[in-house]
Write a protein that holds these residues in place. Structure first.
Motif, PDB file in Angstrom:
ATOM      1  N   SER A  52      -5.243   4.956  -9.818  1.00  0.00           N
ATOM      2  CA  SER A  52      -6.262   4.121  -9.157  1.00  0.00           C
ATOM      3  C   SER A  52      -7.582   4.877  -9.055  1.00  0.00           C
ATOM      4  CB  SER A  52      -5.787   3.697  -7.769  1.00  0.00           C
ATOM      5  OG  SER A  52      -4.661   2.844  -7.854  1.00  0.00           O
ATOM      6  N   THR A  79      -0.037  -2.574  -7.218  1.00  0.00           N
ATOM      7  CA  THR A  79      -1.112  -1.854  -7.918  1.00  0.00           C
ATOM      8  C   THR A  79      -2.473  -2.438  -7.577  1.00  0.00           C
ATOM      9  OG1 THR A  79       0.371  -1.276  -9.747  1.00  0.00           O
ATOM     10  CG2 THR A  79      -2.000  -1.216 -10.195  1.00  0.00           C
ATOM     11  N   LEU A  83      -5.613  -0.426  -5.910  1.00  0.00           N
ATOM     12  CA  LEU A  83      -6.937  -0.384  -6.542  1.00  0.00           C
ATOM     13  C   LEU A  83      -8.012  -0.866  -5.576  1.00  0.00           C
ATOM     14  CD1 LEU A  83      -5.875  -1.754 -10.031  1.00  0.00           C
ATOM     15  CD2 LEU A  83      -6.997   0.458  -9.659  1.00  0.00           C
TER      16      LEU A  83
END
Length: 516
Positions: A52, A79, A83
């Protein structure tokens, strides 16, 4: 390190994570647009955090877009949240996304392989503006089908185990080179991962069969691990090593897992079953229950090895054997998360897995495995080799029940040699062994009933002795060995009774050892 979704809260990276990120960007410098780099870091080391930050820095430095590939929708959502926590505005491409008309609004995309592949093949999407493609769980081969659509993009594969899930498609054909991150033992020493306390039990796996994928078949695993003896071993191991602890049990087949569920439920323990067919809402409820219940047990199949993070797990039980190094690390890694009051976790191995691969925290030469996967796989220890080196050592809790016996050992090989020298039949070795076991039970019991009950504690020793004996015979079948074990137990029980009868002692009366 903060992992909250609040964009205003600055993310703090650990020292080793910063070093690895710098090393990855150094590798990217001056490389061709189609350069492929693979990065290894153990489960629990923070791979998602690292890539990230890489996405954030890459977008900022090169003003190009990033694509993150995952193989499960749960991983895509996790994810995307990570991020966002790094200030990377991203969009998840799931089955509901048919077109990408708003690509100017996002600097990063998170996509499942199959969904994106379908859109690109149908020419619904055009993503030639992607500068960096990050592949999560890169050891899976499903990602390769997408590479043709990103011939001018940098690739960063991320995995805990740089060994392809398909030996026909080795990772060195996909990636130019490998960067190895901090090893497990170092992460433990520095306080980032919990230490595993591993307990293994010798299990005979000769009945297991290998499938075309190189791992044990579900059907042969179900047949072995659903046996009453294996269920008893599992329950005993849990009660001895993990009773009252939050426990994850990994199985190879649904039938086995359901059998485990019924066994533990009948014993009065709080347990639930999960597999890849469990409805999503039910799965959420079970995992929520698991998170909130201190002594919860979940028995599972093919569902919690990736994308599942529950730091409060205290015990991992490998109620299966595997020849997949990746799966071995994934399963144990589910218990390795560190908490302020959790420095260690327990691993109970019922599949000879540690003997096959080494301890979870042992050093691994990932560069060698990356460069020579065929050679590595060829040299994985076979079950026959593992079992030929297994030596039964009586557990302390069993030995304590035979405290009046000075020597509980019996060297089958030496006794066999002496019998041959004296031209005695091989069966005299077994008879001598049975007699020794009988006297062990008698001198540590008050009555014949107690002695027979104590004989049940010797069953692992009996099985080991019979196996040693069978190896010394020319050729023996599995059925014959199983018959020998059962015959041994019966003859032991009979001999105990005969000794009591010989000295005119009733079943419920104590025997005077001095008479013997």
């Amino acid at each position: 390190m903060s992992t909250k979704g609040n964009n205003d809260e600055k993310k703090e990276l650990y020292h080793y994570q910063k070093e690895d990120i710098d090393a990855i960007f150094d590798k990217f410098e001056g490389k061709a647009d189609n350069y492929h780099l693979l990065y290894q870091l153990p489960t629990g080391g923070g791979k998602t955090v690292i890539f990230s930050e890489i996405a954030r820095r890459y977008i900022e430095k090169y003003n190009k877009k990033v694509l993150v590939l995952t193989h499960r929708i749960e991983l895509s959502k996790q994810t995307s949240q990570m991020l966002e926590g790094f200030g990377v505005k991203n969009k998840v491409i799931d089955s509901n996304i048919k077109e990408l008309n708003d690509h100017k609004e996002y600097s990063c995309y998170v996509a499942m392989v199959e969904t994106l592949n379908n859109r690109l093949k149908d020419k619904k999407f055009h993503m030639d503006y992607i500068g960096l493609v990050i592949v999560d769980e890169a050891h899976y081969n499903s990602f390769r089908k997408l590479f043709t659509f990103f011939k001018n993009s940098l690739f960063l594969g991320v995995t805990a185990t740089p060994l392809s899930s398909n030996i026909e498609l080795p990772m060195y054909e996909t990636y130019n080179e490998l960067i190895v991150g901090e090893p497990i033992q170092s992460l433990i020493n520095k306080g980032y991962l919990a230490k595993a306390r591993m307990f293994d039990y010798d299990v005979e796996l000769t009945s297991l069969k290998l499938g075309i994928n190189g791992d044990y078949t579900v059907s042969s695993s179900d047949e072995l691990y659903s046996r009453a003896a294996m269920q008893d071993l599992l329950l005993q191991a849990y009660e001895l090593r993990s009773k009252g602890k939050k426990t994850l049990i990994f199985n190879n087949g649904i039938y086995t897992s359901l059998y485990v569920y019924e066994t533990f439920r009948a014993a009065g323990y709080p347990i639930k079953h999960l597999d890849n067919k469990t409805p999503e809402n039910e799965r959420r409820e079970i995992l929520d229950w698991f998170s909130k219940t201190p002594d919860a047990i979940v028995t599972s199949v093919s569902i919690l090895t990736t994308g599942f993070d529950e730091p409060t797990v205290e015990t991992i039980i490998l109620n299966r054997a595997t020849r997949s190094l990746t799966l071995y690390f994934q399963m144990i890694g589910r218990g390795s998360r560190k908490l302020p009051d959790k420095d260690t976790f327990t691993v109970i191995d019922l599949g000879n897995n540690a003997k096959r691969f080494g301890l979870w925290s042992d050093p691994v030469d990932w560069q060698y495995i990356f460069s020579h996967p065929e050679r590595y796989l060829e040299n994985i220890r076979t079950d026959a080799d593992i079992e030929s080196h297994q030596v039964y050592v009586m557990p302390d809790e069993v030995r304590a029940k035979f405290e009046k016996t000075l020597d509980v050992g019996f060297d089958i090989e030496e006794e066999f040699r002496q019998a041959a020298e004296q031209k005695l039949k091989p069966k005299t070795v077994i008879e001598k062994s049975i007699r020794q076991h009988a006297f062990m039970c008698i001198e540590n019991s008050e009555t014949a009933s107690e002695a027979r009950k104590l004989a049940k504690e010797l069953e692992p020793d009996i099985e080991y002795r019979v196996k040693q004996y069978a190896k010394l015979l020319a050729k023996t079948t599995k059925n014959y060995r199983e018959w020998l074990i059962e015959d041994y137990k019966q003859r032991l029980s009979v001999l105990i009774g005969r000794i009591f009868t010989k000295y005119h002692v009733e079943d419920n009366e104590p025997i005077q050892l001095k008479k013997l």
